[in-house]
Design an enzyme around this catalytic site. Structure first.
Site, mmCIF file in Angstrom:
data_model
loop_
_atom_site.group_PDB
_atom_site.id
_atom_site.type_symbol
_atom_site.label_atom_id
_atom_site.label_comp_id
_atom_site.label_asym_id
_atom_site.label_seq_id
_atom_site.Cartn_x
_atom_site.Cartn_y
_atom_site.Cartn_z
ATOM 1 C CB SER A 107 36.882 40.622 39.855
ATOM 2 O OG SER A 107 35.475 40.743 39.844
ATOM 3 C CE1 TYR A 151 37.431 45.453 37.497
ATOM 4 C CE2 TYR A 151 35.834 43.662 37.428
ATOM 5 C CZ TYR A 151 36.726 44.440 38.130
ATOM 6 O OH TYR A 151 36.933 44.198 39.467
#
Length: 253
Positions: free
Chosen positions: A136, A149
């Site tokens: 990401s 995350y």
């Protein structure tokens, strides 16, 4: 990467980016199977003509069963995409966040490792193939309301780099897909600047088709994240993104 003649498994491909990439690979001419937990989504994908397999990446036995079933059906499997991910808000002032952190790490990092470990012997025996890991932009430019995350995706990036080095000379490549915010699962409601899924997938497939395929698949929208430190924008961007801490329950700043 020749997209017209691959045999692809997308683990975590029952929704969002994974589901769209499954359709794009199939449209390009590849044979595509999808693994995931949602029975309804798997049934829908099966009706579209995809091979489907139940798998929970947080359960090693489930991953092993799925691997055996996939390889029995697709012995020529040459591409494994690890899409499964948990993206959870956490307030680090509240120790109760720890359960969310565990879930995130077990899914995003350990789940990725489980899937890679399951298929590494097969791809090495073939002497050719590709792992596609998914990180990401948040791996490189943290989003403070989702600390674990960000940490898990940064870890998958580092793991991908090490995996690529260790598999060098085996014929098995490692490609890291680095999405920015993409308009799936309601992201467009939280972030009006989220990249439309169709535009994202089109750019991803174009980059995958390059010769040679880049080690990192970086769409234009994610470049500001990937190179923030190099370009000297990191501190200012993290400060801007920290304003989103107000979205945490009980937080006003």
């Amino acid at each position: 990467m020749d997209l017209s003649d691959r045999t692809v498994l997308i683990v975590g491909g029952t929704s969002g980016i994974g589901r769209e990439l499954a359709r794009r690979f199939a449209a390009a001419g590849s044979t595509v199977a999808v693994g995931g937990r949602s029975e309804q989504a798997l049934a829908e994908l099966s009706a579209e003509g995809f091979g489907t397999f139940a798998v929970d990446v947080t359960d090693g036995a489930s991953v092993a069963r799925a691997r055996d079933a996939v390889l029995a059906t697709y012995p020529d499997l040459d591409t494994v995409v690890t899409m499964s991910g948990a993206m959870l808000l956490e307030d680090l002032r509240d120790p109760a966040h720890f359960e969310a952190a565990l879930t995130t790490i077990d899914t995003n990092l350990v789940g990725t490792i489980r899937v890679i470990d399951a298929f590494t012997p097969h791809l090495i025996r073939r002497g050719a193939g590709t792992f596609v890991t998914v990180t990401s932009g948040i791996a490189f430019l943290p989003f403070p309301p989702m600390p674990t995350y960000a940490a898990s995706k940064a870890a998958v990036h580092a793991y991908s780099e090490a995996l690529r080095a260790q598999l060098d000379g085996t014929g098995v490549g490692v490609v890291e897909l680095v999405p920015p915010a993409v308009a799936t699962a309601g992201q467009e409601q939280v972030n009006p600047h989220a990249l439309p899924l169709d535009a994202f997938a089109t750019e991803v497939m174009r980059l995958l088709a390059q010769d040679p395929t880049p080690d990192e698949i970086l769409v234009e929208r994610v470049l500001m994240h990937r190179w923030a430190e190099r370009e000297g924008t990191y501190d200012d961007l993290v400060a801007q993104r920290s304003q989103a801490l107000a979205m945490l329950p009980g937080r006003k700043s």
